[in-house]
Design a protein around this motif. Structure first.
Motif, short mmCIF file in Angstrom:
data_model
loop_
_atom_site.label_atom_id
_atom_site.label_comp_id
_atom_site.label_asym_id
_atom_site.label_seq_id
_atom_site.Cartn_x
_atom_site.Cartn_y
_atom_site.Cartn_z
N ALA A 167 0.83 -1.21 0.00
CA ALA A 167 0.00 0.00 0.00
C ALA A 167 0.87 1.26 0.00
CB ALA A 167 -0.92 0.00 1.21
N LEU A 168 1.98 1.22 0.71
CA LEU A 168 2.89 2.36 0.72
C LEU A 168 3.49 2.58 -0.67
CD1 LEU A 168 4.73 1.69 4.10
CD2 LEU A 168 3.10 3.53 3.62
N ASP A 169 3.76 1.50 -1.36
CA ASP A 169 4.28 1.57 -2.73
C ASP A 169 3.25 2.20 -3.66
OD1 ASP A 169 4.80 0.61 -5.51
OD2 ASP A 169 6.49 -0.42 -4.57
N VAL A 170 2.00 1.70 -3.56
CA VAL A 170 0.92 2.22 -4.42
C VAL A 170 0.68 3.70 -4.14
CG1 VAL A 170 -1.51 2.01 -5.04
CG2 VAL A 170 -0.16 -0.06 -4.61
N ALA A 171 0.66 4.07 -2.87
CA ALA A 171 0.43 5.47 -2.50
C ALA A 171 1.48 6.38 -3.13
CB ALA A 171 0.44 5.62 -0.98
N ALA A 172 2.71 5.88 -3.20
CA ALA A 172 3.80 6.69 -3.75
C ALA A 172 3.66 6.89 -5.26
CB ALA A 172 5.15 6.03 -3.44
N MET A 173 2.99 5.96 -5.93
CA MET A 173 2.92 5.98 -7.39
C MET A 173 1.57 6.44 -7.94
SD MET A 173 5.93 4.99 -8.13
CE MET A 173 5.71 4.87 -9.90
N THR A 178 -0.24 3.66 -10.91
CA THR A 178 -1.25 2.72 -10.41
C THR A 178 -2.29 3.39 -9.50
OG1 THR A 178 0.43 0.98 -10.48
CG2 THR A 178 -1.57 0.52 -9.22
N LYS A 179 -3.53 3.15 -9.83
CA LYS A 179 -4.63 3.67 -8.99
C LYS A 179 -5.24 2.56 -8.13
CE LYS A 179 -4.76 7.87 -10.68
NZ LYS A 179 -4.31 9.02 -9.85
N VAL A 180 -5.22 1.34 -8.61
CA VAL A 180 -5.85 0.24 -7.89
C VAL A 180 -4.90 -0.95 -7.81
CG1 VAL A 180 -7.82 -1.36 -7.82
CG2 VAL A 180 -8.12 0.97 -8.72
N PHE A 181 -4.79 -1.51 -6.62
CA PHE A 181 -3.97 -2.70 -6.39
C PHE A 181 -4.84 -3.78 -5.78
CE2 PHE A 181 -1.10 -5.15 -3.51
CZ PHE A 181 -0.26 -5.69 -4.48
N VAL A 182 -4.79 -5.00 -6.35
CA VAL A 182 -5.62 -6.10 -5.87
C VAL A 182 -4.74 -7.23 -5.36
CG1 VAL A 182 -7.51 -7.69 -6.40
CG2 VAL A 182 -7.33 -5.52 -7.64
N TYR A 183 -4.95 -7.62 -4.12
CA TYR A 183 -4.17 -8.67 -3.45
C TYR A 183 -5.09 -9.86 -3.20
CZ TYR A 183 -1.21 -10.73 0.29
OH TYR A 183 -0.43 -11.55 1.07
N GLU A 184 -4.68 -11.02 -3.65
CA GLU A 184 -5.51 -12.23 -3.46
C GLU A 184 -5.03 -13.02 -2.25
OE1 GLU A 184 -6.50 -16.38 -5.85
OE2 GLU A 184 -6.35 -14.50 -6.96
N ALA A 185 -5.95 -13.29 -1.34
CA ALA A 185 -5.63 -14.06 -0.13
C ALA A 185 -6.24 -15.45 -0.22
CB ALA A 185 -6.16 -13.34 1.11
N MET A 186 -5.56 -16.43 0.38
CA MET A 186 -6.11 -17.78 0.45
C MET A 186 -7.38 -17.76 1.30
SD MET A 186 -2.82 -20.30 0.93
CE MET A 186 -1.81 -20.79 -0.46
N GLY A 187 -8.25 -18.73 1.05
CA GLY A 187 -9.50 -18.83 1.79
C GLY A 187 -10.62 -19.22 0.87
N ARG A 188 -10.90 -20.52 0.81
CA ARG A 188 -11.91 -21.02 -0.12
C ARG A 188 -13.33 -20.72 0.34
NH1 ARG A 188 -11.43 -24.61 -4.08
NH2 ARG A 188 -9.24 -24.81 -3.50
N HIS A 189 -13.60 -21.03 1.59
CA HIS A 189 -14.94 -20.80 2.13
C HIS A 189 -14.96 -19.85 3.32
CE1 HIS A 189 -16.40 -23.95 -0.47
NE2 HIS A 189 -15.58 -24.83 0.06
N ALA A 190 -13.78 -19.64 3.90
CA ALA A 190 -13.69 -18.80 5.10
C ALA A 190 -12.71 -17.66 4.84
CB ALA A 190 -13.23 -19.64 6.30
N GLY A 191 -13.11 -16.45 5.23
CA GLY A 191 -12.33 -15.27 4.91
C GLY A 191 -11.36 -14.81 5.97
N VAL A 238 -6.66 0.03 -2.46
CA VAL A 238 -6.09 -1.30 -2.27
C VAL A 238 -7.21 -2.26 -1.92
CG1 VAL A 238 -4.55 -2.72 -0.85
CG2 VAL A 238 -3.84 -0.41 -1.54
N VAL A 239 -7.32 -3.31 -2.71
CA VAL A 239 -8.37 -4.30 -2.55
C VAL A 239 -7.75 -5.63 -2.13
CG1 VAL A 239 -10.21 -5.61 -3.71
CG2 VAL A 239 -9.75 -3.22 -4.36
N VAL A 240 -8.32 -6.28 -1.13
CA VAL A 240 -7.91 -7.64 -0.76
C VAL A 240 -9.11 -8.55 -0.99
CG1 VAL A 240 -7.20 -9.17 1.11
CG2 VAL A 240 -6.20 -6.88 0.92
N ALA A 241 -8.90 -9.58 -1.81
CA ALA A 241 -10.00 -10.48 -2.14
C ALA A 241 -9.66 -11.91 -1.75
CB ALA A 241 -10.29 -10.41 -3.64
#
Length: 417
Positions: A167-173, A178-191, A238-241
């Motif tokens: 997020a600090l990287d994205v904020a700097a740029m 880059t306006k939007v950054f998407v991070y994918e987290a593990m978790g099939r049924h539970a978040g 910053v989006v975490v999915a």
């Protein structure tokens, strides 16, 4: 003490599953109990591919505690019912008898607890003296009964730290790139892991700005509207999915169409890249995305000290439960206090753990569905506390251990089932 203890690892490994193994072997050695390990989990037990851990030095066993991966190999193999998989279960029992295995410790998640329970029932049917213990492990934190699961705290710490740094990287740029950054987290049924990303920031404008949970249906129109609004207000988003988010009709957003694995799990194919594509196409914004995947569960260099201590505690206690004859049991973690954070190990029957899944409580997800609540923060924060880095060599690389994994001599015919 007569008899042998067999230890096996199951499913996806974690940054601290070897710490559990280290504790199991150390405690068993202190009690003069021989420990065999199954090569590649339950497959090794079926194939009679067993490892003699007595061939490893005390220093190597200690070093396991700071080494990621699965030292003996793991596998994703789920045995069916006793009736449907009778030949396999009877083969397991034959292997156990051949090597005088009196204690079986299966280190895994929901499905592994189910297997350990079934093996215990088969042994009882044949009047074979066997104590089966399920040992908790999963980065998804979805095991029932236990307050948290060893492996989760370290993956959660990696997630929160990575999101904060990115997020600090994205904020700097953001001004010209880059306006939007998407991070994918593990978790099939539970978040749970997606929720852990929420620890990266505290203010309303702090990243992550949007968290997508599998416990809430994905609404694309609303999601895109939220992204647009946040970029206008903050300058970037910053989006975490969670990998397992679903649309309102129940279909995985990232269903790769690759069928199912032996656990019956749909192969998921990258929700972050999908979301990034939709943001770019619909909003015309520059987007970057990441799929940390195995990095989340292998990052021993950033392990949570709390998680490490709990991983070793369940391993040590599992041996104690086994030697006491506490069959069909799992050592679980019970939280006794939030502030200060206190916990202890208790016994839980495997039938209350097996095939039950713990999803995020409704009270942990913000009312708008895109963030965590104060209750979630109180639960999560203690689990990522403390650092316990591995020792580093002069080359700047962690000094991880690779075991000899000397096989014991097979006594039975090859198994082809």
């Amino acid at each position: 003490m007569p008899g042998t203890l067999l230890y096996a690892q199951s499913g996806g490994v974690t940054a601290v599953i070897n710490a559990t193994a280290s504790a199991v072997i150390t405690e068993a050695r202190a009690r003069k109990v021989k420990v065999l390990a199954a090569r590649n989990g339950i497959l090794g037990a079926l194939r009679e591919e067993l490892i003699d851990t007595s061939k490893e030095s005390a220093a190597a066993i200690r070093a396991l505690a700071h080494t990621p991966g699965g030292a003996f190999g793991s596998c994703r193999v789920k045995l069916k019912s006793l009736e449907a998989d009778r030949a396999r279960y009877e083969r397991l029992l034959a292997v156990f008898k051949a090597h005088d295995v009196r204690w079986f410790l299966y280190n895994g998640g929901n499905d592994s607890a189910d297997t350990a329970l079934k093996v215990s029932r088969l042994a009882a049917e044949f009047d074979y003296p066997l104590t089966c213990i399920g040992v908790p492990k999963t980065v998804d934190n979805d095991l029932a009964v236990t307050d948290c699961c060893p492996g989760f705290g370290s993956a959660a710490k990696y997630t929160a730290v990575s999101v904060r740094e990115a997020a600090l990287d994205v904020a700097a740029m953001a001004e010209t790139s880059t306006k939007v950054f998407v991070y994918e987290a593990m978790g099939r049924h539970a978040g749970w892991l997606a929720a852990a990303a929420g620890l990266a920031g505290k203010g309303s404008d702090d990243a992550p700005h949007l968290i997508l949970f599998p416990e809430r249906p994905y609404d694309e129109a609303d999601f895109l509207a939220q992204v647009k609004k946040i970029v206008a207000r903050v300058g970037y988003c910053v989006v975490v999915a969670s990998e397992g988010i679903r649309s309102a009709d129940g279909k995985f957003v990232a269903d790769a169409g690759g069928g199912k694995d032996s656990f019956g799990h749909t192969q998921l194919g990258g929700v972050a890249s999908f979301l990034a594509g939709r943001v770019k196409d619909q909003l015309g914004m520059k987007v970057h995305w990441t799929l940390p995947d195995y990095l989340q569960r292998s990052a021993r260099h950033l392990a949570s000290k709390t998680d490490l201590e709990q991983a070793m505690a369940v391993g040590k206690t599992a041996v104690q439960f086994a030697l006491k004859g506490m069959n069909a049991t799992m050592p679980v973690i019970r939280r006794t206090s939030d502030a200060p954070y206190r916990w202890k190990i208790e016994a839980a029957p495997l039938e209350k753990v097996a095939n039950h899944e713990k999803t995020m409580p409704a009270g942990f997800i913000r009312k708008d569905g895109y963030g965590i609540t104060a209750s979630a923060r109180r639960y999560l924060e203690p689990l990522i506390r403390g650092e316990s880095p591995p020792p580093y060599g002069r080359d700047g690389i962690p000094k991880y251990v690779t075991l000899k994994n000397v096989a014991v001599k097979a006594k039975l015919a090859d198994f082809t089932g």
